[in-house]
Design a protein around this motif. Structure first.
Motif, mmCIF file in Angstrom:
data_model
loop_
_atom_site.group_PDB
_atom_site.id
_atom_site.type_symbol
_atom_site.label_atom_id
_atom_site.label_comp_id
_atom_site.label_asym_id
_atom_site.label_seq_id
_atom_site.Cartn_x
_atom_site.Cartn_y
_atom_site.Cartn_z
ATOM 1 N N TYR A 1 0.859 -1.191 0.000
ATOM 2 C CA TYR A 1 0.000 0.000 0.000
ATOM 3 C C TYR A 1 0.890 1.234 0.000
ATOM 4 C CZ TYR A 1 -4.243 -2.611 1.461
ATOM 5 O OH TYR A 1 -5.327 -3.462 1.525
ATOM 6 N N ASN A 2 0.717 2.067 -1.016
ATOM 7 C CA ASN A 2 1.474 3.320 -1.060
ATOM 8 C C ASN A 2 2.963 3.084 -0.813
ATOM 9 O OD1 ASN A 2 -0.953 4.669 -1.608
ATOM 10 N ND2 ASN A 2 -1.460 4.637 0.562
ATOM 11 N N PHE A 3 3.447 2.062 -1.506
ATOM 12 C CA PHE A 3 4.879 1.716 -1.513
ATOM 13 C C PHE A 3 5.398 1.207 -0.171
ATOM 14 C CE2 PHE A 3 3.875 4.927 -4.654
ATOM 15 C CZ PHE A 3 4.179 4.228 -5.820
ATOM 16 N N ASN A 4 4.476 0.802 0.700
ATOM 17 C CA ASN A 4 4.892 0.314 2.010
ATOM 18 C C ASN A 4 3.896 -0.731 2.492
ATOM 19 O OD1 ASN A 4 6.318 0.168 4.470
ATOM 20 N ND2 ASN A 4 6.731 2.368 4.407
ATOM 21 N N SER B 1 -0.956 -0.067 7.240
ATOM 22 C CA SER B 1 -0.768 0.445 8.610
ATOM 23 C C SER B 1 -1.169 -0.595 9.655
ATOM 24 C CB SER B 1 -1.551 1.745 8.808
ATOM 25 O OG SER B 1 -2.915 1.545 8.514
ATOM 26 N N SER C 1 1.785 -6.883 -5.068
ATOM 27 C CA SER C 1 1.720 -5.490 -5.521
ATOM 28 C C SER C 1 1.180 -5.443 -6.949
ATOM 29 C CB SER C 1 3.125 -4.866 -5.490
ATOM 30 O OG SER C 1 4.017 -5.617 -6.295
ATOM 31 N N ASP D 1 9.787 -0.332 -3.449
ATOM 32 C CA ASP D 1 9.000 -1.095 -2.468
ATOM 33 C C ASP D 1 9.730 -0.933 -1.139
ATOM 34 O OD1 ASP D 1 8.038 -2.887 -0.650
ATOM 35 O OD2 ASP D 1 8.504 -4.683 -1.809
#
Ligand SMILES: Cc1cc2nc3c(=O)[nH]c(=O)nc-3n(C[C@H](O)[C@H](O)[C@H](O)COP(=O)(O)O)c2cc1C
Length: 191
Positions: free
Chosen positions: A91-94, A97, A135, A148
Motif C-alpha cells: 500500500y502506497n509503496f509500504n 498500517s 503489488s 517497495d
C-alpha cells in the motif's frame, strides 16, 4: 513438525494475492514438515492500536499493565512459532498500517530486543521468516526497483528482533503482466 504462524494483513480475504501466496507457502511447508500446526493472525481483524499514552505506559512498565495485553499476546505467539509467514499487500509503496501496528506491538524492549550489552541485540532466535508480498506494480526488477519500502524495512526490523533468516516471494504486476499470479505461486520453493 513445525509450528507455523501466518500473519495476514489484507482485508480482501480469499481474493487477496498476498493471502494466496502466503497460503501457498504454508501449504508447501506443511508437505515439507508433515504434522505442522498453523496459527493465523489476521491483523486487520485483530486491530492492533496505534501507540497512545496508555499503551506506551504499559510498554515502559508504568500504568495499567493490562493495556499491553495485546502486545504481550502477539509476542508470545511469535515466541511459540518456528516459522513465520507474513502476507503483505503493498500500500502506497509500504506495508499496510494494520501490519505496522502489529510491528509496533512485537518490537518490545526487554522482550524481543535488548540494549543490555550496550549494543542492540535481537532476543528471538532460530526462526525462519517468509514474506509474501503482493503489488500491482513490478518491484523485483525494472524502473520501480527500489520503491517497495516494505521489504527493506521488514528485513531490517525483523532482524533487529533476531529474525534474520528471511526469504521473500512476490506476486507482482497482476493485470499488467501475463500469468502474474500463477508465476508468483509457482515461484514458491521450500528447501
Ligand atoms: C490503498 C492501496 C494502495 C496501493 N498502493 C500500491 C502501491 O503503492 N504500489 C503498487 O504496486 N500497488 C499498490 N496497490 C495495489 C495492491 O498492492 C495490490 O492490489 C495487491 O494485490 C494488494 O494485496 P492483496 O491482493 O493481498 O489485497 C495499492 C492498493 C490499495 C488498495
Amino acid at each position: 513438525m513445525k509450528r507455523i504462524l501466518h500473519v495476514t494483513s489484507s482485508p480482501r480475504g480469499e481474493a487477496s494475492n498476498s493471502n494466496k501466496l502466503g497460503n501457498k507457502i504454508v501449504e508447501k511447508l506443511q508437505s515439507r514438515y508433515p504434522g505442522s500446526t498453523v496459527t493465523v493472525n489476521d491483523v486487520v481483524e485483530t486491530k492492533y492500536a496505534h501507540i497512545e499514552a496508555e499503551l506506551l505506559g504499559a510498554f515502559m512498565g508504568m500504568g495499567e499493565a493490562s493495556a499491553g495485553r495485546h502486545s504481550d499476546a502477539a509476542v508470545e505467539q511469535l515466541e511459540a512459532a518456528d516459522i513465520i509467514v507474513i502476507s503483505v499487500p503493498l500500500y502506497n509503496f509500504n506495508m499496510p498500517s494494520a501490519l505496522k501496528a502489529w510491528i509496533d506491538h512485537i518490537v518490545r524492549a526487554g522482550k524481543t530486543f535488548s540494549y543490555a550489552t550496550g549494543k542492540p541485540q535481537g532476543l528471538l532466535k532460530d526462526k525462519k521468516v517468509y514474506l509474501a508480498i503482493a503489488s500491482k506494480g513490478v518491484y523485483s526488477d525494472g524502473p520501480m526497483k527500489g520503491f517497495d519500502f516494505s521489504e527493506p524495512y521488514l528485513r531490517f526490523i525483523l532482524g533487529f528482533i533476531g529474525l534474520t533468516d528471511v526469504t521473500t516471494y512476490r506476486i507482482e504486476g497482476d493485470g499488467l503482466v501475463e500469468n502474474a499470479v500463477e508465476n508468483g505461486l509457482a515461484s514458491v520453493e521450500i528447501l
